[in-house]
Design an enzyme around this catalytic site. Structure first.
Site, PDB file in Angstrom:
ATOM      1  N   ASP A  25       0.861  -1.186   0.000  1.00 50.33           N
ATOM      2  CA  ASP A  25       0.000   0.000   0.000  1.00 50.33           C
ATOM      3  C   ASP A  25       0.898   1.237   0.000  1.00 50.33           C
ATOM      4  OD1 ASP A  25      -2.978   0.885   0.538  1.00 50.33           O
ATOM      5  OD2 ASP A  25      -1.686   2.189   1.747  1.00 50.33           O
ATOM      6  N   LEU A  26       0.665   2.129  -0.971  1.00 48.22           N
ATOM      7  CA  LEU A  26       1.525   3.302  -1.116  1.00 48.22           C
ATOM      8  C   LEU A  26       1.283   4.282   0.024  1.00 48.22           C
ATOM      9  CD1 LEU A  26       1.294   3.974  -4.961  1.00 48.22           C
ATOM     10  CD2 LEU A  26       2.918   2.544  -3.697  1.00 48.22           C
ATOM     11  N   ASP A  78      -4.359   2.578  -4.826  1.00 52.54           N
ATOM     12  CA  ASP A  78      -2.895   2.512  -4.650  1.00 52.54           C
ATOM     13  C   ASP A  78      -2.489   1.217  -3.955  1.00 52.54           C
ATOM     14  OD1 ASP A  78      -4.006   3.058  -2.211  1.00 52.54           O
ATOM     15  OD2 ASP A  78      -2.554   4.607  -1.637  1.00 52.54           O
TER      16      ASP A  78
END
Length: 543
Positions: A413-414, A456
């Site tokens: 997960d960004l 994302d």
């Protein structure tokens, strides 16, 4: 001016050089091509399919042979290692006698009890000591045994002989082992040969095939014994004559063959028919064990059969391993079948497409490719989408189950991506996601799969996760790549990622639970300060 040959697919091209070809001639060409070309494509595809099917089937057979050879080596190695372990047990008992001028019955009992034979050395029916007693001392020996509290003790079978080898100590001193108490093993030629070999060499020696005196009419089994010589005063004579002069007796272990082999098999699936033969001949008389009790002809007709000679404490065994029907049935023939079915389907489809392409050769292929792309790949990044990732994850877990391997799943997960979208717009955010996808692809191995689940969130599938350290290396490489600045449309962005890792079968038993645990681990990483890697750990499990 140069002339060009007429193009039959161009209605403005003259077929004869004198204007447009007659409509009937063009229709005839279309009809002829519409029959011949699809037929040629069909025949060619079927030929290729047949060759690929044969190659896949041969590969499956080779894989089956390789797996069979591995199982045979594993089975034989278990036998050799277990017998070496039992030899070490006898060496330990011999050490007890070497360290004491006279080992009493109580000392022998206590030592055997500390070994916990049933728990630690399953397969040993009895552990004992047999004294070597000359004829001149046998009466005194028997009287001493009776004085110990065994009034019925005798060295049996009865008869006069120069030397006696009666069982003096035996553990566990209970059950069927009581039948061997006092038995003179030197009276049996098979046992005697092994005892003399041990005496003269100073090493452990295994007897040939015998029926233990412990046997009753119930559950009779073939047996054998392993002997270790005991010399007086703990001596280690260096010649056969000296060893004979110094011998005081033998420590030995008795084995029931079926119990031993069943214990070696344990809870493992029975995939091989194992046969063990005594000595160098394979016959019904020399057979000591057979998993299925089948005829030898049935075993040797099996193409997956191995015959090897094992040396066990100076004695030869012939071990025959043959694959059971279930073993061959477990071969991965799915690839060959898939190629055959898929090849035929593709051949028919291509023939049909060829026929259709003569009318409209681009529209169908373009639509098919686009549909396939939309169904299995993320439109923005070109990475596999959730559907394709789940299919590959399921295939990887199935392969890991067959091969007893491991699968790792990274949930990525960004961090700090939302401000990019909020401040610079979704167009810039999309370009950043595409660059993230590119860096993920450069960080993984060819066998791995990077996928975008949405937003994302990304995942990285490692179908061959041999070690946690190797997975950690990949995870750190991914994190290092995502920590580098991103130059997008003249802007420099600094983001990172929180990575959660979970393993099959260590953490989860199926793909859904594996994804959930990897997601949980990712949130643990995010809560730990972002830009970190967290390996899933079950609640309450110690680090």
């Amino acid at each position: 001016m140069a002339t060009h040959p007429p193009n039959p697919l161009d209605p403005d091209s003259g077929g004869t050089g004198h204007g447009e070809a007659p409509r009937s001639e063009r229709l005839s060409n279309w009809t002829r091509h519409g029959v011949i070309l699809p037929a040629l494509v069909l025949l060619l595809c079927l030929g290729v399919t047949r060759q690929l099917w044969q190659d896949a089937r041969d590969s499956a057979r080779q894989e089956l042979q390789t797996r069979f050879d591995f199982r045979v080596r594993e089975s034989n190695r278990r036998i050799e290692q277990r017998m070496l372990t039992y030899e070490q047990v006898l060496r330990g008992v011999a050490g007890l006698f070497a360290a004491s001028s006279q080992v009493t019955r109580q000392e022998f009992h206590r030592y055997a009890s500390t070994l916990r034979l049933k728990e630690n050395y399953p397969g040993i029916q009895a552990l004992g000591f047999s004294a070597q007693v000359p004829a001149s001392e046998i009466a005194r020996f028997v009287d001493a045994m009776r004085a110990e509290g065994f009034p019925d003790y005798q060295a049996w079978p009865a008869g006069s002989r120069e030397w006696y080898g009666p069982v003096q100590y035996i553990e566990p001193f209970e059950g069927r082992n009581l039948r061997a108490f006092g038995f003179d093993m030197l009276t049996d030629p098979v046992r005697r040969a092994a005892m003399e070999q041990a005496r003269d060499t100073g090493k452990a020696a295994v007897s040939g095939k015998v029926t233990l005196v412990q046997e009753t009419d119930r559950d009779m089994q073939i047996g054998f014994l392993m002997y270790m010589p005991i010399y007086r005063d703990g001596a280690s004579p260096d010649s056969a004559d000296a060893r004979r002069d110094s011998l005081s007796g033998w420590v030995y272990a008795a084995f029931r063959m079926t119990d031993l082999m069943n214990e070696l098999q344990g809870d493992r699936p029975v995939e091989l028919d194992v046969e063990v033969y005594d000595g160098n001949q394979m016959s019904d008389q020399s057979r000591m064990f057979d998993t299925l009790q089948e005829s030898r002809a049935a075993v040797f007709s099996n193409p997956l059969t191995s015959i090897q000679r094992l040396e066990i404490a100076g004695h030869s065994w012939i071990v025959v391993n043959a694959a059971l029907p279930g073993f061959a049935a477990s071969a991965d023939t799915g690839k060959a079948e898939l190629i055959l079915r898929g090849g035929i389907s593709i051949a028919l489809l291509l023939a049909l497409l060829t026929w259709l392409l003569l009318d409209d050769r681009t529209r169908a292929l373009r639509a098919s490719e686009q549909a396939m792309r939309l169904a299995l790949y993320d439109v923005l990044t070109g990475l596999p989408n959730r559907k394709l990732m789940m299919e590959r994850l399921g295939q990887s877990i199935a392969a890991a189950r067959r091969e007893r391997g491991r699968v790792a799943l990274m949930f990525i997960d960004l961090d700090r991506f939302k401000p990019v979208n909020d401040n610079y717009g979704h167009a810039i955010g999309d370009l950043l996601l595409k660059e993230v996808a590119s860096r993920l692809q450069h960080s993984m191995r060819e066998s791995d799969t990077a996928a975008r689940l949405g937003g994302d969130e990304f995942v990285l599938l490692l179908p061959r996760a041999e070690s946690n350290q190797g997975v950690a290396v990949v995870a750190h490489k991914v994190l290092q790549e995502l920590n580098r600045p991103f130059l997008i449309a003249g802007h420099e962005f600094h983001i990172s990622a929180s990575i959660g890792v979970a393993f099959f079968p260590d953490d989860a038993v199926d793909e859904k639970i594996l994804i959930r645990y990897a997601d949980d681990a990712m949130y643990q990483a995010k809560h730990s300060g972002r830009g970190t890697i967290h390996f899933y750990r079950h609640p309450g499990k110690q680090a």
